[in-house]
Design a protein around this motif. Structure first.
Motif, PDB file in Angstrom:
ATOM      1  N   THR A 219       0.851  -1.186   0.000  1.00 54.23           N
ATOM      2  CA  THR A 219       0.000   0.000   0.000  1.00 54.23           C
ATOM      3  C   THR A 219       0.887   1.236   0.000  1.00 54.23           C
ATOM      4  OG1 THR A 219      -1.706  -1.163   1.287  1.00 54.23           O
ATOM      5  CG2 THR A 219      -1.814   1.243   1.257  1.00 54.23           C
ATOM      6  N   VAL A 220       0.448   2.266  -0.694  1.00 54.94           N
ATOM      7  CA  VAL A 220       1.149   3.555  -0.690  1.00 54.94           C
ATOM      8  C   VAL A 220       0.273   4.577   0.007  1.00 54.94           C
ATOM      9  CG1 VAL A 220       1.939   5.497  -2.102  1.00 54.94           C
ATOM     10  CG2 VAL A 220       2.535   3.161  -2.749  1.00 54.94           C
ATOM     11  N   LEU A 221       0.860   5.274   0.979  1.00 58.45           N
ATOM     12  CA  LEU A 221       0.187   6.397   1.620  1.00 58.45           C
ATOM     13  C   LEU A 221       0.910   7.677   1.242  1.00 58.45           C
ATOM     14  CD1 LEU A 221      -1.806   7.618   3.801  1.00 58.45           C
ATOM     15  CD2 LEU A 221       0.099   7.382   5.409  1.00 58.45           C
ATOM     16  N   ASP A 222       0.182   8.629   0.668  1.00 56.84           N
ATOM     17  CA  ASP A 222       0.752   9.945   0.386  1.00 56.84           C
ATOM     18  C   ASP A 222      -0.389  10.946   0.316  1.00 56.84           C
ATOM     19  OD1 ASP A 222       2.594  12.037  -0.391  1.00 56.84           O
ATOM     20  OD2 ASP A 222       3.889  10.470  -1.188  1.00 56.84           O
ATOM     21  N   LEU A 223      -0.032  12.208   0.149  1.00 52.59           N
ATOM     22  CA  LEU A 223      -1.043  13.259   0.093  1.00 52.59           C
ATOM     23  C   LEU A 223      -1.966  13.032  -1.099  1.00 52.59           C
ATOM     24  CD1 LEU A 223       1.262  16.296   0.911  1.00 52.59           C
ATOM     25  CD2 LEU A 223      -0.404  15.233   2.442  1.00 52.59           C
ATOM     26  N   PRO A 224      -3.240  13.426  -0.981  1.00 53.22           N
ATOM     27  CA  PRO A 224      -4.211  13.152  -2.052  1.00 53.22           C
ATOM     28  C   PRO A 224      -3.779  13.645  -3.427  1.00 53.22           C
ATOM     29  CG  PRO A 224      -5.360  13.839  -0.070  1.00 53.22           C
ATOM     30  CD  PRO A 224      -3.886  14.012   0.217  1.00 53.22           C
ATOM     31  N   HIS A 225      -3.176  14.844  -3.513  1.00 52.17           N
ATOM     32  CA  HIS A 225      -2.793  15.351  -4.834  1.00 52.17           C
ATOM     33  C   HIS A 225      -1.626  14.579  -5.426  1.00 52.17           C
ATOM     34  CE1 HIS A 225       0.136  17.739  -2.404  1.00 52.17           C
ATOM     35  NE2 HIS A 225       0.892  17.598  -3.474  1.00 52.17           N
ATOM     36  N   VAL A 226      -0.861  13.861  -4.584  1.00 50.74           N
ATOM     37  CA  VAL A 226       0.253  13.042  -5.073  1.00 50.74           C
ATOM     38  C   VAL A 226      -0.256  11.718  -5.629  1.00 50.74           C
ATOM     39  CG1 VAL A 226       2.376  11.837  -4.436  1.00 50.74           C
ATOM     40  CG2 VAL A 226       1.897  14.102  -3.494  1.00 50.74           C
ATOM     41  N   VAL A 227      -1.054  11.000  -4.849  1.00 48.06           N
ATOM     42  CA  VAL A 227      -1.545   9.693  -5.318  1.00 48.06           C
ATOM     43  C   VAL A 227      -2.530   9.849  -6.468  1.00 48.06           C
ATOM     44  CG1 VAL A 227      -1.139   8.558  -3.106  1.00 48.06           C
ATOM     45  CG2 VAL A 227      -3.368   9.605  -3.553  1.00 48.06           C
ATOM     46  N   ALA A 228      -3.083  11.046  -6.636  1.00 44.83           N
ATOM     47  CA  ALA A 228      -3.988  11.274  -7.773  1.00 44.83           C
ATOM     48  C   ALA A 228      -3.268  11.099  -9.094  1.00 44.83           C
ATOM     49  CB  ALA A 228      -4.596  12.671  -7.685  1.00 44.83           C
TER      50      ALA A 228
END
Length: 356
Positions: A219-228
């Motif tokens: 799983t990858v967790l990052d800020l919404p604008h990054v994973v978008a």
């Protein structure tokens, strides 16, 4: 008034050479940017290792004949620094081939680093260095904020172009590190059934781990604008969120060049969230940190120089730092971890396995 002795004059002359070298180091990086923009590494790569003459190279990159000698001078400097090799014999026209350095600048190479080059040479990032001296007398948190009025991650959230450059740079770095990680540290993944890559960007590192170890759910967790901007290929799960507030549960949490972005206080907060996410040590829980351990006593001068360069980069752009081992230990203890195991072998980075 005392006159300088002959020895002092010679000393000053030698010192001037060193000062000039410091002053003009920017020429190397900006010249490197220019040859990538011209596509020179790609042209040489497509020739499959066969040398290309100066005149042929000029023709292939479509520069006018009256610019050919300027190209020769540009290449001469980059040959001297080891970025390219001139394999011509004396009296022949110059002939060029790639070196291990310039092979990393080929655009279609999955471990290429040209996106990193373009990020760091971009005027937005360069302007923060222009503010470094004034920043010491300001109340801004970083020279970047002094130059732009906002921090770099906030600007990336607002600027599509900066966000794209930043994500591409982090992804290219992660692809190179990922290969070394799964080849040189396979034992670190034994028994791990699930892993969260915190601050994992667009997922290139997690995808490499998932492909190397299909039994691990990544799983990858990052800020919404990054994973978008991340590819939705089903190889890894993408979660938009804030690592200061919550980290999804997993056997292992991975932090690749994340903690160097932050102050000691913030690192403790991040690590406490990671500690909540993993099971106890006896059940296999751990945090895997890929970051630098600064060692100024090593004989590898270039490695230490790069570590200190990166420390300055963190200070100027994000307010973070590269750390010596005793500084890491202090953070780990304050976050409530009991033991850690550092291992070298991933380029400038070390793998630190951290246990609750």
């Amino acid at each position: 008034m005392a006159h300088p002795t002959e020895d002092n004059v010679e000393e000053e002359v030698q010192a001037q050479v060193l000062v000039w070298n410091h002053i003009y180091q920017f020429i190397s990086s900006m010249s490197l940017k220019s040859v990538v923009e011209l596509g020179i590494p790609d042209v040489l790569h497509r020739n499959e290792g066969r040398p290309i003459s100066l005149s042929r190279l000029a023709s292939l990159i479509s520069i006018p004949p009256n610019r050919t000698d300027y190209l020769r001078r540009l290449m001469r400097m980059l040959v001297f620094t080891g970025c390219f090799a001139n394999v011509s014999k004396e009296g022949e026209e110059e002939k060029y081939v790639l070196t291990p350095v310039s092979r990393l600048l080929v655009k279609d190479k999955d471990t290429g680093v040209s996106p990193f080059l373009f990020l760091e040479m971009d005027p937005v990032m360069q302007s923060s260095w222009q503010s470094l001296g004034k920043w010491f007398h300001s109340d801004q948190p970083t020279p970047f904020a002094k130059a732009h009025g906002v921090e770099v991650f906030e600007m990336a959230g607002r600027s599509e172009s900066l966000n794209r450059m930043f994500n591409e740079a982090m992804a290219c770095d992660s692809r190179l590190v990922a290969k070394a990680l799964v080849e040189q540290h396979r034992d670190a993944f034994v028994g791990v059934k699930s892993l969260v890559d915190v601050g994992g960007g667009t997922g290139s590192l997690a995808a490499t781990i998932a492909k190397a170890f299909p039994s691990i759910k990544c799983t990858v967790l990052d800020l919404p604008h990054v994973v978008a901007d991340a590819p939705k290929d089903g190889v890894v799960e993408l979660v938009g969120g804030n690592m200061f507030e919550h980290v999804p549960p997993a056997d292992a949490v991975l932090l690749k060049t994340v903690l160097h972005d932050w102050s000691d206080k913030d690192c403790v907060k991040i690590l406490k969230q990671c500690k909540k996410a993993i099971p106890p040590k006896e059940k296999g829980g751990k945090v895997m940190i890929l970051d630098m351990i600064v060692n100024s006593k090593t004989d590898d001068h270039k490695a230490t120089e790069n570590q200190l360069f990166l420390d300055m980069l963190m200070m100027v752009n994000v307010g973070g730092r590269e750390r010596e081992e005793h500084e890491w230990k202090k953070i780990f203890t304050e976050a409530g971890f009991t033991t850690y195991k550092p291992t070298d072998g991933t380029g400038l980075l070390s793998l630190i396995e951290l246990y609750p």
